[in-house]
Design a protein around this motif. Sequence first.
Motif, PDB file in Angstrom:
ATOM      1  N   THR A  34       0.939  -1.146   0.135  1.00 27.99           N
ATOM      2  CA  THR A  34       0.074   0.078   0.037  1.00 27.99           C
ATOM      3  C   THR A  34       0.867   1.154  -0.058  1.00 27.99           C
ATOM      4  O   THR A  34       1.874   1.257   0.511  1.00 27.99           O
ATOM      5  CB  THR A  34      -1.006   0.028   1.066  1.00 27.99           C
ATOM      6  N   LEU A  35       0.630   2.290  -0.677  1.00 26.75           N
ATOM      7  CA  LEU A  35       1.358   3.311  -0.908  1.00 26.75           C
ATOM      8  C   LEU A  35       0.604   4.656  -0.168  1.00 26.75           C
ATOM      9  O   LEU A  35      -0.492   4.723  -0.555  1.00 26.75           O
ATOM     10  CB  LEU A  35       2.031   3.529  -2.430  1.00 26.75           C
ATOM     11  N   TYR A  36       1.443   5.777  -0.090  1.00 29.96           N
ATOM     12  CA  TYR A  36       0.944   6.951   0.033  1.00 29.96           C
ATOM     13  C   TYR A  36       0.931   7.703  -1.320  1.00 29.96           C
ATOM     14  O   TYR A  36       1.851   7.486  -2.035  1.00 29.96           O
ATOM     15  CB  TYR A  36       1.760   7.794   1.214  1.00 29.96           C
ATOM     16  N   VAL A  37       0.003   8.667  -1.567  1.00 32.01           N
ATOM     17  CA  VAL A  37       0.159   9.443  -2.697  1.00 32.01           C
ATOM     18  C   VAL A  37      -0.075  11.105  -1.814  1.00 32.01           C
ATOM     19  O   VAL A  37      -1.016  11.222  -1.445  1.00 32.01           O
ATOM     20  CB  VAL A  37      -1.168   9.397  -3.691  1.00 32.01           C
ATOM     21  N   ASP A  38       1.012  12.006  -2.323  1.00 27.03           N
ATOM     22  CA  ASP A  38       1.217  12.826  -1.689  1.00 27.03           C
ATOM     23  C   ASP A  38       1.118  14.087  -2.912  1.00 27.03           C
ATOM     24  O   ASP A  38       1.639  13.939  -3.865  1.00 27.03           O
ATOM     25  CB  ASP A  38       2.546  13.213  -0.992  1.00 27.03           C
ATOM     26  N   PHE A  39       0.039  14.840  -2.951  1.00 28.71           N
ATOM     27  CA  PHE A  39      -0.214  15.906  -3.808  1.00 28.71           C
ATOM     28  C   PHE A  39      -0.507  17.412  -3.294  1.00 28.71           C
ATOM     29  O   PHE A  39      -1.069  17.451  -1.905  1.00 28.71           O
ATOM     30  CB  PHE A  39      -1.285  15.426  -5.070  1.00 28.71           C
ATOM     31  N   THR A  40      -0.539  18.342  -4.256  1.00 26.80           N
ATOM     32  CA  THR A  40      -1.250  19.710  -3.634  1.00 26.80           C
ATOM     33  C   THR A  40      -2.063  19.980  -4.463  1.00 26.80           C
ATOM     34  O   THR A  40      -2.559  19.619  -5.440  1.00 26.80           O
ATOM     35  CB  THR A  40       0.183  20.638  -3.650  1.00 26.80           C
ATOM     36  N   VAL A  41      -3.246  21.139  -3.784  1.00 24.58           N
ATOM     37  CA  VAL A  41      -4.297  21.828  -4.468  1.00 24.58           C
ATOM     38  C   VAL A  41      -4.243  23.092  -4.031  1.00 24.58           C
ATOM     39  O   VAL A  41      -3.349  23.431  -3.075  1.00 24.58           O
ATOM     40  CB  VAL A  41      -5.407  20.902  -4.089  1.00 24.58           C
ATOM     41  N   THR A  42      -4.813  23.912  -4.868  1.00 24.68           N
ATOM     42  CA  THR A  42      -4.913  25.463  -4.605  1.00 24.68           C
ATOM     43  C   THR A  42      -5.656  25.660  -3.572  1.00 24.68           C
ATOM     44  O   THR A  42      -6.497  24.903  -3.004  1.00 24.68           O
ATOM     45  CB  THR A  42      -5.110  26.102  -5.680  1.00 24.68           C
ATOM     46  N   ASP A  43      -5.439  26.896  -2.572  1.00 29.91           N
ATOM     47  CA  ASP A  43      -6.346  27.104  -1.409  1.00 29.91           C
ATOM     48  C   ASP A  43      -7.693  27.387  -2.078  1.00 29.91           C
ATOM     49  O   ASP A  43      -8.691  27.329  -1.294  1.00 29.91           O
ATOM     50  CB  ASP A  43      -5.870  28.384  -0.784  1.00 29.91           C
ATOM     51  N   ARG A  44      -7.885  27.806  -3.132  1.00 32.62           N
ATOM     52  CA  ARG A  44      -9.369  28.037  -3.786  1.00 32.62           C
ATOM     53  C   ARG A  44      -9.944  26.679  -3.856  1.00 32.62           C
ATOM     54  O   ARG A  44     -11.245  26.727  -3.982  1.00 32.62           O
ATOM     55  CB  ARG A  44      -9.092  28.683  -5.275  1.00 32.62           C
ATOM     56  N   GLN A  45      -9.454  25.493  -4.056  1.00 33.86           N
ATOM     57  CA  GLN A  45      -9.996  24.276  -4.230  1.00 33.86           C
ATOM     58  C   GLN A  45     -10.428  23.815  -2.806  1.00 33.86           C
ATOM     59  O   GLN A  45     -11.287  22.700  -2.752  1.00 33.86           O
ATOM     60  CB  GLN A  45      -9.075  23.300  -5.175  1.00 33.86           C
ATOM     61  N   LEU A  46      -9.714  24.199  -1.915  1.00 33.66           N
ATOM     62  CA  LEU A  46      -9.620  23.665  -0.547  1.00 33.66           C
ATOM     63  C   LEU A  46     -11.227  23.460   0.028  1.00 33.66           C
ATOM     64  O   LEU A  46     -11.646  22.163   0.545  1.00 33.66           O
ATOM     65  CB  LEU A  46      -8.898  24.232   0.550  1.00 33.66           C
ATOM     66  N   SER A  66      -2.168  23.071   7.405  1.00 37.61           N
ATOM     67  CA  SER A  66      -2.051  24.727   7.203  1.00 37.61           C
ATOM     68  C   SER A  66      -1.878  24.779   5.723  1.00 37.61           C
ATOM     69  O   SER A  66      -1.284  23.891   5.036  1.00 37.61           O
ATOM     70  CB  SER A  66      -0.894  25.123   7.909  1.00 37.61           C
ATOM     71  N   ILE A  67      -1.923  26.032   5.091  1.00 32.02           N
ATOM     72  CA  ILE A  67      -1.990  26.286   3.487  1.00 32.02           C
ATOM     73  C   ILE A  67      -0.443  26.837   3.710  1.00 32.02           C
ATOM     74  O   ILE A  67      -0.103  27.716   4.469  1.00 32.02           O
ATOM     75  CB  ILE A  67      -2.718  27.408   3.063  1.00 32.02           C
ATOM     76  N   ASP A  68       0.361  26.648   2.481  1.00 36.05           N
ATOM     77  CA  ASP A  68       1.538  26.986   2.372  1.00 36.05           C
ATOM     78  C   ASP A  68       1.392  28.629   1.561  1.00 36.05           C
ATOM     79  O   ASP A  68       1.049  28.640   0.612  1.00 36.05           O
ATOM     80  CB  ASP A  68       2.430  26.352   1.152  1.00 36.05           C
ATOM     81  N   ASN A  69       1.819  29.622   2.526  1.00 34.45           N
ATOM     82  CA  ASN A  69       1.563  31.041   2.144  1.00 34.45           C
ATOM     83  C   ASN A  69       2.337  31.322   1.125  1.00 34.45           C
ATOM     84  O   ASN A  69       1.927  32.389   0.435  1.00 34.45           O
ATOM     85  CB  ASN A  69       1.590  31.869   3.267  1.00 34.45           C
ATOM     86  N   THR A  70       3.573  30.749   0.680  1.00 35.97           N
ATOM     87  CA  THR A  70       4.339  31.165  -0.354  1.00 35.97           C
ATOM     88  C   THR A  70       3.940  30.674  -1.795  1.00 35.97           C
ATOM     89  O   THR A  70       4.072  31.269  -2.855  1.00 35.97           O
ATOM     90  CB  THR A  70       5.658  30.757  -0.018  1.00 35.97           C
ATOM     91  N   THR A  71       3.214  29.442  -1.652  1.00 36.10           N
ATOM     92  CA  THR A  71       2.500  29.054  -2.841  1.00 36.10           C
ATOM     93  C   THR A  71       1.061  29.046  -3.196  1.00 36.10           C
ATOM     94  O   THR A  71       0.426  28.920  -4.198  1.00 36.10           O
ATOM     95  CB  THR A  71       3.141  27.619  -3.086  1.00 36.10           C
ATOM     96  N   GLY A  72       0.475  29.315  -2.168  1.00 37.03           N
ATOM     97  CA  GLY A  72      -1.056  29.209  -2.171  1.00 37.03           C
ATOM     98  C   GLY A  72      -1.599  27.783  -2.140  1.00 37.03           C
ATOM     99  O   GLY A  72      -2.738  27.729  -2.628  1.00 37.03           O
ATOM    100  N   THR A  73      -0.821  26.805  -1.904  1.00 42.88           N
ATOM    101  CA  THR A  73      -1.242  25.480  -2.088  1.00 42.88           C
ATOM    102  C   THR A  73      -1.306  24.960  -0.546  1.00 42.88           C
ATOM    103  O   THR A  73      -0.653  25.172   0.248  1.00 42.88           O
ATOM    104  CB  THR A  73      -0.489  24.579  -3.035  1.00 42.88           C
ATOM    105  N   ILE A  74      -2.024  23.594  -0.619  1.00 49.02           N
ATOM    106  CA  ILE A  74      -2.169  22.642   0.711  1.00 49.02           C
ATOM    107  C   ILE A  74      -1.809  21.291   0.103  1.00 49.02           C
ATOM    108  O   ILE A  74      -2.336  20.906  -0.808  1.00 49.02           O
ATOM    109  CB  ILE A  74      -3.394  22.986   1.430  1.00 49.02           C
TER     110      ILE A  74
END
Length: 339
Positions: free
Chosen positions: A177-189, A224-232
């Motif tokens: 079983t694997l982890y899948v790590d990814f990011t989305v924008t704060d607007r999609q949160l 928390s959201i990454d303020n430098t990229t606007g992603t989480i």
Amino acid sequence: MPPRPVQTAVAIQKDVPFYVETFGNLSALVNVDIKSQVTGKILQVHFKQGQRVAERDLLFTIDPSEYKAAVDKAQAVVRADDVDMKMKKDTLERNRGLATKELVSQQDFEKYETDVEAAGAKTTLDKAELALALINLDYCSIRSPVNGVTGKVLVDPGNIVLANNGPTLANVKAIDTLYVDFTVTDRQLQAIRSAMAAGTLKAEVRVPDDGKSYVGELKLIENSIDNTTGTISLRAIVPNEGNALWAGQFVYVKLILGIEKDAVLIPYSAAQLGQKGTFAFVVTPEGKADLRILTTGSRQGDDIVVEEGIKGNERVVTSGQMGLSSGVMVAEVPTKKQS
């Protein structure tokens, strides 16, 4: 002017998922660096590099000679303690009756009692030393803590390794079983959180140049959201039957937020981009082209969802749009109806 030849397709209606698309990386569910918990010389490596191993499989043997000697010594000390304890208890019992007849002083009798207590404490301490010696002897056999796949052998037999702070001997990753790590924008949160509150979200994972999808579940939204990229950051877990996926691999991720009922779909080739936005040509019952400004939704394979501008069963132009305008007569070259 003769009618313009065009190819067409029928706008269809069906239930489709709405989702967020992004990309991410796979990582092992458990990632263990193997180190020695005792100091000594590596005598043997018991696995092949890249081999699958089961939990408790033997990986390395550290020279156990010193630790076996420590066990033998500790066992001898405990046996001596048992003999000493028996002697002191016998002495105490022999003098107990004499003490009641005042043939032994109270001070001497209390000393016999103290001797028994001291012997008991020493036995407890020496048994703890024996237990520690047995643990260290067991540590000479380094075993896999998980079911997984080994990496390279990083330290060869013959090398001396230090306890705990020594080098990593190998790495074992659990990849069934694997982890899948990814990011989305704060607007999609907010949409993701709302969908997650309604139930478990599915995450479809696909490797580039591989048409197969692997379905997992979203397990974590970072706090928390990454303020430098606007992603989480988000994390899903995906089963890896047959180990088709590999830790560290780059993947495309489609996070399914829900199902849109009776969505209108047209071929992606029918949607054109103009000065007023996305548009498509619809063929009217009179055989004329009718330009429609569209509000589009998600891409669904070779199709795209139309939220406004076209209704189900209307015919759209998929080829021949160049130079076409509203009111122009067209001659359809029908294509197969979508399914």
